[in-house]
Scaffold this motif. Sequence first.
Motif, PDB file in Angstrom:
ATOM      1  N   THR A  16      64.594  76.553  21.746  1.00 42.70           N
ATOM      2  CA  THR A  16      63.787  76.377  22.947  1.00 42.70           C
ATOM      3  C   THR A  16      63.047  75.053  22.943  1.00 42.70           C
ATOM      4  OG1 THR A  16      63.471  78.776  22.986  1.00 42.70           O
ATOM      5  CG2 THR A  16      62.007  77.472  24.359  1.00 42.70           C
ATOM      6  N   HIS A  17      62.632  74.575  21.732  1.00 42.59           N
ATOM      7  CA  HIS A  17      61.831  73.367  21.689  1.00 42.59           C
ATOM      8  C   HIS A  17      62.628  72.122  22.064  1.00 42.59           C
ATOM      9  CE1 HIS A  17      63.278  73.657  17.410  1.00 42.59           C
ATOM     10  NE2 HIS A  17      63.613  72.424  17.693  1.00 42.59           N
ATOM     11  N   GLN A  19      63.979  71.804  24.921  1.00 41.45           N
ATOM     12  CA  GLN A  19      63.839  71.678  26.354  1.00 41.45           C
ATOM     13  C   GLN A  19      62.776  70.639  26.711  1.00 41.45           C
ATOM     14  OE1 GLN A  19      63.080  75.496  28.079  1.00 41.45           O
ATOM     15  NE2 GLN A  19      64.711  76.508  26.934  1.00 41.45           N
ATOM     16  N   LYS A  20      62.998  69.976  27.839  1.00 35.92           N
ATOM     17  CA  LYS A  20      62.000  69.052  28.368  1.00 35.92           C
ATOM     18  C   LYS A  20      60.986  69.822  29.192  1.00 35.92           C
ATOM     19  CE  LYS A  20      63.424  65.065  26.779  1.00 35.92           C
ATOM     20  NZ  LYS A  20      62.563  64.262  25.879  1.00 35.92           N
ATOM     21  N   SER A  23      57.907  75.107  27.898  1.00 32.95           N
ATOM     22  CA  SER A  23      58.766  76.222  27.534  1.00 32.95           C
ATOM     23  C   SER A  23      57.953  77.227  26.726  1.00 32.95           C
ATOM     24  CB  SER A  23      59.986  75.751  26.734  1.00 32.95           C
ATOM     25  OG  SER A  23      59.579  75.047  25.578  1.00 32.95           O
ATOM     26  N   HIS A  37      55.490  71.834  24.971  1.00 36.97           N
ATOM     27  CA  HIS A  37      55.736  70.793  25.965  1.00 36.97           C
ATOM     28  C   HIS A  37      56.605  69.725  25.318  1.00 36.97           C
ATOM     29  CE1 HIS A  37      54.859  67.117  28.374  1.00 36.97           C
ATOM     30  NE2 HIS A  37      54.947  67.992  29.371  1.00 36.97           N
ATOM     31  N   ASN A  38      57.771  69.492  25.887  1.00 37.88           N
ATOM     32  CA  ASN A  38      58.742  68.551  25.320  1.00 37.88           C
ATOM     33  C   ASN A  38      59.019  68.843  23.848  1.00 37.88           C
ATOM     34  OD1 ASN A  38      58.893  67.302  27.792  1.00 37.88           O
ATOM     35  ND2 ASN A  38      57.649  65.538  27.217  1.00 37.88           N
ATOM     36  N   LYS A 127      55.853  85.437  32.788  1.00 37.41           N
ATOM     37  CA  LYS A 127      56.013  84.245  31.964  1.00 37.41           C
ATOM     38  C   LYS A 127      57.092  83.417  32.643  1.00 37.41           C
ATOM     39  CE  LYS A 127      57.889  84.548  27.722  1.00 37.41           C
ATOM     40  NZ  LYS A 127      58.247  85.887  28.122  1.00 37.41           N
ATOM     41  N   SER A 128      56.708  82.279  33.229  1.00 34.62           N
ATOM     42  CA  SER A 128      57.680  81.528  34.024  1.00 34.62           C
ATOM     43  C   SER A 128      57.347  80.043  34.043  1.00 34.62           C
ATOM     44  CB  SER A 128      57.729  82.070  35.455  1.00 34.62           C
ATOM     45  OG  SER A 128      56.441  82.023  36.060  1.00 34.62           O
ATOM     46  N   ILE A 129      58.354  79.255  34.370  1.00 34.37           N
ATOM     47  CA  ILE A 129      58.218  77.803  34.515  1.00 34.37           C
ATOM     48  C   ILE A 129      58.582  77.448  35.950  1.00 34.37           C
ATOM     49  CG2 ILE A 129      58.890  75.537  33.633  1.00 34.37           C
ATOM     50  CD1 ILE A 129      57.717  77.288  31.458  1.00 34.37           C
ATOM     51  N   GLU A 132      57.570  72.120  36.733  1.00 36.69           N
ATOM     52  CA  GLU A 132      56.949  71.479  35.572  1.00 36.69           C
ATOM     53  C   GLU A 132      55.575  72.045  35.241  1.00 36.69           C
ATOM     54  OE1 GLU A 132      57.048  67.265  36.063  1.00 36.69           O
ATOM     55  OE2 GLU A 132      59.233  67.179  36.033  1.00 36.69           O
ATOM     56  N   ALA A 134      53.798  75.740  33.596  1.00 37.23           N
ATOM     57  CA  ALA A 134      54.073  76.995  32.901  1.00 37.23           C
ATOM     58  C   ALA A 134      53.024  78.029  33.298  1.00 37.23           C
ATOM     59  CB  ALA A 134      54.070  76.783  31.396  1.00 37.23           C
TER      60      ALA A 134
END
Length: 341
Positions: A16-17, A19-20, A23, A37-38, A127-129, A132, A134
């Motif tokens: 997961t880490h 991801q840009k 997350s 984050h990033n 829990k969602s994004i 940009e 969270a």
Amino acid sequence: MRSIIVIFLLLKVLPTHAQKGFSFVDREIQKKVDILHNGKLITSYCYFDSTEKPILFPVKTLNGVTITRGYPIAPRAGERTDHPHHTGIWFNYESVNGLDFWNNSFAIPEERKHRYGSIRHVSILDKSIKKERAFLKTKSNWVDQKGNVLLEEITEFTFSNKNGVLVIDRAATLTAKMSEVVFKDVKDGMIAIRVARELEMPSLQQDKFVDAMGNVTDVPLLNNKGVTGVYINKEGVKGDDVWGKRSAWTYLTGEKEGVTISIGIIDHPKNIGYPTYWHARGYGLFAANPLGQKVFSNGKEEMSLRLTENKSITFKYRFAIKEGSVIKAEEMNQLSSDFLK
């Protein structure tokens, strides 16, 4: 065809880490949810039994500098070891129907636990994004030592990156589950962060603090080497003078790991008691308390909050964490204006 399958499998197993942007990583066994984050951890929503309340811990800048004290969860050399209930970022209060939620921790002896309340995590509701940002929505119960529920808490966290400033918004809605729930006007509450040693204010005195139960906590004099923090509020009041003053926002700035760090907390105009009183101590407790008006005003004001069964109240606060330069008043005012939206 084989290369396409390989690429697909790689994407599927990428951590997961990688991801840009923001997350999440669920860690149910450890009783926490990581927010990244990033690919870098910025904080975790932790619901450890030992903390007696859910917390955000540790809290870091977007580039990974830790701004919270490690003790008692992850102690670091040179830290203070006072107030073991000061952990990460938290939200609770010192006197609710006579129970002390603020000062409760693993350090309270079993024979005295009945005088304290706990906030128990119930579930993750969302829990969602999105765009940009969270979003994390949680449910908790404020309980006595027999498990009786005084309050249900629904909290919405929003994590965002605003031009290099990490912004954490917290909206907590408390609903009474008893015929009456009373928040007595006391000093210790409600939204708070305990900062790293380097971000404390230099001090030349040893202090003693007394809580609502009459317990005395010693805050010893330590070597001030590398201690750089200073508080500033919207009105330009600085240092220890920020304590007990009303203001729409206050920030703490200092240096850690060779970089300038600023931590701002913004009150919301719809909050009760706005603009809040600031319970900001030089030893690293940075808190806003809209209800503790009697002690902050030297008895000129008083506010005790009463909720009858099924009645609710919402508290909204914004944290702004900047690395690399001092956050300016103009930035804090803009972040405050944006918070209203």
